[in-house]
Design a protein around this motif. Structure first.
Motif, PDB file in Angstrom:
ATOM      1  N   SER A  14       1.073  -1.279   0.057  1.00  0.00           N
ATOM      2  CA  SER A  14       0.025  -0.285  -0.129  1.00  0.00           C
ATOM      3  C   SER A  14       0.950   1.225   0.168  1.00  0.00           C
ATOM      4  N   PRO A  15       0.746   2.154  -1.018  1.00  0.00           N
ATOM      5  CA  PRO A  15       1.302   2.998  -1.081  1.00  0.00           C
ATOM      6  C   PRO A  15       1.046   4.150   0.350  1.00  0.00           C
ATOM      7  N   THR A  96     -17.714  -5.970   5.033  1.00  0.00           N
ATOM      8  CA  THR A  96     -16.940  -6.113   6.178  1.00  0.00           C
ATOM      9  C   THR A  96     -15.950  -4.861   5.537  1.00  0.00           C
ATOM     10  N   GLY A  97     -16.419  -4.040   5.370  1.00  0.00           N
ATOM     11  CA  GLY A  97     -16.219  -2.811   4.701  1.00  0.00           C
ATOM     12  C   GLY A  97     -16.463  -2.474   2.943  1.00  0.00           C
ATOM     13  N   GLY A  98     -15.756  -1.654   2.611  1.00  0.00           N
ATOM     14  CA  GLY A  98     -16.353  -1.257   1.689  1.00  0.00           C
ATOM     15  C   GLY A  98     -15.173  -2.377   0.779  1.00  0.00           C
ATOM     16  N   SER A  99     -14.136  -2.199   0.901  1.00  0.00           N
ATOM     17  CA  SER A  99     -13.189  -3.361   0.240  1.00  0.00           C
ATOM     18  C   SER A  99     -13.761  -5.219   0.431  1.00  0.00           C
ATOM     19  N   GLU A 100     -14.172  -5.850   0.591  1.00  0.00           N
ATOM     20  CA  GLU A 100     -14.768  -6.539   1.118  1.00  0.00           C
ATOM     21  C   GLU A 100     -15.951  -6.800   0.382  1.00  0.00           C
ATOM     22  N   ALA A 101     -16.680  -5.383  -0.434  1.00  0.00           N
ATOM     23  CA  ALA A 101     -17.166  -5.176  -1.151  1.00  0.00           C
ATOM     24  C   ALA A 101     -17.105  -5.115  -2.782  1.00  0.00           C
ATOM     25  N   LEU A 102     -16.158  -5.173  -3.205  1.00  0.00           N
ATOM     26  CA  LEU A 102     -15.233  -5.131  -4.316  1.00  0.00           C
ATOM     27  C   LEU A 102     -14.011  -6.162  -4.436  1.00  0.00           C
ATOM     28  N   SER A 103     -14.046  -6.850  -3.300  1.00  0.00           N
ATOM     29  CA  SER A 103     -13.972  -8.132  -3.375  1.00  0.00           C
ATOM     30  C   SER A 103     -14.514  -9.218  -4.042  1.00  0.00           C
ATOM     31  N   PHE A 104     -15.585  -9.352  -3.062  1.00  0.00           N
ATOM     32  CA  PHE A 104     -16.559 -10.053  -3.799  1.00  0.00           C
ATOM     33  C   PHE A 104     -16.970 -10.067  -4.798  1.00  0.00           C
ATOM     34  N   THR A 105     -17.165  -8.816  -5.458  1.00  0.00           N
ATOM     35  CA  THR A 105     -17.729  -8.717  -6.694  1.00  0.00           C
ATOM     36  C   THR A 105     -17.244  -8.726  -8.338  1.00  0.00           C
ATOM     37  N   MET A 106     -15.031  -8.622  -7.716  1.00  0.00           N
ATOM     38  CA  MET A 106     -14.372  -9.305  -8.824  1.00  0.00           C
ATOM     39  C   MET A 106     -13.819 -10.875  -8.861  1.00  0.00           C
ATOM     40  N   GLY A 107     -15.093 -11.412  -7.384  1.00  0.00           N
ATOM     41  CA  GLY A 107     -14.650 -13.442  -7.160  1.00  0.00           C
ATOM     42  C   GLY A 107     -16.063 -13.475  -7.986  1.00  0.00           C
ATOM     43  N   SER A 108     -17.353 -12.193  -8.052  1.00  0.00           N
ATOM     44  CA  SER A 108     -18.310 -12.838  -9.083  1.00  0.00           C
ATOM     45  C   SER A 108     -18.790 -12.602 -10.414  1.00  0.00           C
ATOM     46  N   PHE A 122      -6.209   5.629  -9.713  1.00  0.00           N
ATOM     47  CA  PHE A 122      -7.123   4.972  -8.778  1.00  0.00           C
ATOM     48  C   PHE A 122      -6.782   4.449  -7.305  1.00  0.00           C
ATOM     49  N   TYR A 123      -7.859   4.101  -6.575  1.00  0.00           N
ATOM     50  CA  TYR A 123      -7.412   3.619  -5.479  1.00  0.00           C
ATOM     51  C   TYR A 123      -6.337   2.720  -5.069  1.00  0.00           C
ATOM     52  N   ALA A 124      -5.203   2.666  -4.813  1.00  0.00           N
ATOM     53  CA  ALA A 124      -4.311   1.984  -4.889  1.00  0.00           C
ATOM     54  C   ALA A 124      -4.907   0.297  -4.267  1.00  0.00           C
ATOM     55  N   ASN A 125      -5.607  -0.314  -3.706  1.00  0.00           N
ATOM     56  CA  ASN A 125      -6.040  -1.141  -3.575  1.00  0.00           C
ATOM     57  C   ASN A 125      -6.885  -1.888  -4.231  1.00  0.00           C
ATOM     58  N   TYR A 126      -7.553  -0.807  -5.024  1.00  0.00           N
ATOM     59  CA  TYR A 126      -8.440  -1.888  -6.483  1.00  0.00           C
ATOM     60  C   TYR A 126      -6.955  -3.179  -7.120  1.00  0.00           C
ATOM     61  N   ASN A 127      -5.528  -2.562  -7.184  1.00  0.00           N
ATOM     62  CA  ASN A 127      -4.249  -3.335  -7.964  1.00  0.00           C
ATOM     63  C   ASN A 127      -4.172  -4.266  -7.311  1.00  0.00           C
ATOM     64  N   GLY A 128      -4.413  -4.182  -5.110  1.00  0.00           N
ATOM     65  CA  GLY A 128      -4.707  -5.406  -4.444  1.00  0.00           C
ATOM     66  C   GLY A 128      -5.810  -6.396  -5.014  1.00  0.00           C
ATOM     67  N   PHE A 358      -1.063   4.752  -7.175  1.00  0.00           N
ATOM     68  CA  PHE A 358      -2.266   4.900  -7.583  1.00  0.00           C
ATOM     69  C   PHE A 358      -2.619   4.553  -9.259  1.00  0.00           C
ATOM     70  N   TYR A 359      -1.082   4.112 -10.047  1.00  0.00           N
ATOM     71  CA  TYR A 359      -1.153   3.358 -10.914  1.00  0.00           C
ATOM     72  C   TYR A 359      -1.062   1.972 -11.523  1.00  0.00           C
ATOM     73  N   ALA A 360      -0.994   1.718 -12.370  1.00  0.00           N
ATOM     74  CA  ALA A 360      -1.418   0.756 -12.406  1.00  0.00           C
ATOM     75  C   ALA A 360      -0.466   0.593 -14.152  1.00  0.00           C
ATOM     76  N   THR A 361       0.271   1.632 -14.442  1.00  0.00           N
ATOM     77  CA  THR A 361       0.791   1.673 -15.912  1.00  0.00           C
ATOM     78  C   THR A 361       3.011   2.174 -15.541  1.00  0.00           C
ATOM     79  N   LYS A 362       3.060   1.252 -15.124  1.00  0.00           N
ATOM     80  CA  LYS A 362       4.331   1.185 -14.446  1.00  0.00           C
ATOM     81  C   LYS A 362       5.409   2.886 -15.256  1.00  0.00           C
ATOM     82  N   GLY A 363       5.950   3.536 -14.219  1.00  0.00           N
ATOM     83  CA  GLY A 363       6.319   5.315 -13.876  1.00  0.00           C
ATOM     84  C   GLY A 363       5.888   6.289 -14.568  1.00  0.00           C
ATOM     85  N   LEU A 364       4.542   5.736 -14.279  1.00  0.00           N
ATOM     86  CA  LEU A 364       2.979   7.362 -14.135  1.00  0.00           C
ATOM     87  C   LEU A 364       2.910   7.539 -12.726  1.00  0.00           C
TER      88      LEU A 364
END
Length: 396
Positions: A14-15, A96-108, A122-128, A358-364
């Motif tokens: 996490s940055p 359990t937090g919006g984090s778990e909602a996003l994890s469930f969404t990606m898994g679904s 974007f929010y750094a934890n999206y990468n995680g 907060f980026y996925a593109t390397k160097g940005l």
């Protein structure tokens, strides 16, 4: 020695939190650290939520329903109705937090090596979350020069492949504070319907919009019922980050049924936190009016002060309580660590979040930082003064 998984090795740090050891050491050595790195509001949690926990008469802290208590979900549905969003309690899974909602969404919605397009930064934890789910993040770049506006629709279309499952946005945005217009939401809606994709919107900062702008939810867009998934949370809305209560909302019954299976694997969301969150839904509008006004003043103070520093470029947020600032340095990670290890101004220093994470593109984002304006105006002014003096010393 047994090997760590490749997934674990590739899990990003996490940055926002990776510099914590340096901050703790600075404090132990007598420095005062002003935290601009994390979105932990200093706004008081509504008393009604605190009292609900303090005054409850539970004799057993039992499991709740997997999808969250029925009374709580019904109250959430009424909350949305106040924002011109018509949903049913059965369209909601409490997490359990919006984090778990996003994890469930990606898994679904996505299988291993499937792709989700996300405007960056974007929010750094999206990468995680994506790494944990085995999902590939496909970034579409938004730029500080355009105040992080939605990139041209053509930029999205050319990235869509047979493996693309969704477009994910944060609205208003973390880390940029960008607020998507109704027209931009409608453009995204047209793309996802055309290509049979999901549109996932993280709307946890819905209440915090400025300059006479209004939030437009993807759940308000007619004809998007099967495509729209909203991630929401009580954390920032009611200054209840530690409650860890969020929700996944969708009118797509297959999404809800699938996400419920992921929810069943973790049994249920926490009972006391639901009690507090349910009570928080009765918070009067005056609370939000006051908080919004306070954040607006903080934003104006921060942006005004940052613009006084030579070589600093800053995006002006229309929502949430973050901004991205571009600094006259080559590497913001090194600068942020140097601030904590080596720089003091009148016994103080600041902690910032380097924006490359907060980026996925390397160097940005190498020369950018995210600032959370969740502190009082005097602290923000002092922090920017420290940044100004630090840049003079660092560059020199």
């Amino acid at each position: 020695m047994p090997n760590i998984s490749q997934k674990g090795i590739s899990m990003p740090e996490s940055p926002i939190r990776k510099l914590v050891p340096f901050a703790e050491k600075a404090k132990k050595n007598g420095a005062k650290v002003i935290h601009l790195n994390i979105g932990q509001p200093d706004i008081k949690t509504p008393q009604i939520a605190l009292d609900a926990v303090k005054n409850n008469d539970l004799s057993v802290i039992a499991y709740s329903r997997t999808e969250g208590s029925e009374v709580f979900r019904e109250k959430i549905a009424k909350y949305y109705l106040k924002h011109s969003i018509v949903i049913d309690s059965t369209d909601i899974i409490v997490t359990t937090g919006g984090s778990e909602a996003l994890s469930f969404t990606m898994g679904s919605i996505a299988d291993f090596d499937d792709e989700i397009i996300i405007p960056e930064p974007f929010y750094a934890n999206y990468n995680g979350f994506a790494t944990a789910a085995g999902v590939k993040v496909v970034p579409v770049v938004s730029r500080i020069e355009d105040n992080f506006a939605l990139p041209p629709i053509e930029d999205f279309e050319k990235l869509i492949t047979p493996r693309t499952k969704a477009i994910l946005i944060c609205n208003p945005g973390n880390p940029t504070g960008y607020l998507y217009s109704k027209e931009e939401i409608q453009k995204l809606a047209a793309i996802v319907k055309k290509h049979n994709l999901f549109l996932v919107a993280d709307e946890v900062y819905r209440e915090f919009t400025y300059d006479n702008t209004e939030h437009y939810s993807i759940l308000q867009e007619a004809g998007l019922e099967e495509n729209a998934i909203v991630i929401d949370s009580v954390s920032k809305r009611y200054s209840m980050c530690g409650a860890r209560i969020g929700y996944l909302v969708s009118k797509n019954k297959e999404v809800i049924t699938t996400a419920l299976k992921f929810a069943q694997a973790r049994l249920s969301p926490p009972t006391y936190a639901q009690i507090a969150s349910e009570a928080a839904l009765d918070t009067p509008q005056s609370y939000f009016d006051d908080v919004k006004e306070e954040y607006l003043e903080r934003r104006n103070t921060l942006i005004e002060e940052l613009k006084k520093i030579d070589g600093v470029k800053v995006g002006v947020p229309n929502g949430a309580f973050y901004c991205i600032a571009e600094l006259p340095v080559k590497n913001a990670d090194d600068f942020a660590q140097w601030l904590l290890e080596d720089f003091r101004y009148k016994g103080e220093t600041v902690m910032v979040a380097p924006a490359a994470g907060f980026y996925a593109t390397k160097g940005l984002g190498q020369n950018q930082i995210r600032i959370a304006y969740v502190l009082d105006q005097d602290s923000l002014k002092r922090a920017v003064t420290i940044l100004k003096e630090a840049l003079k010393s660092y560059i020199g």
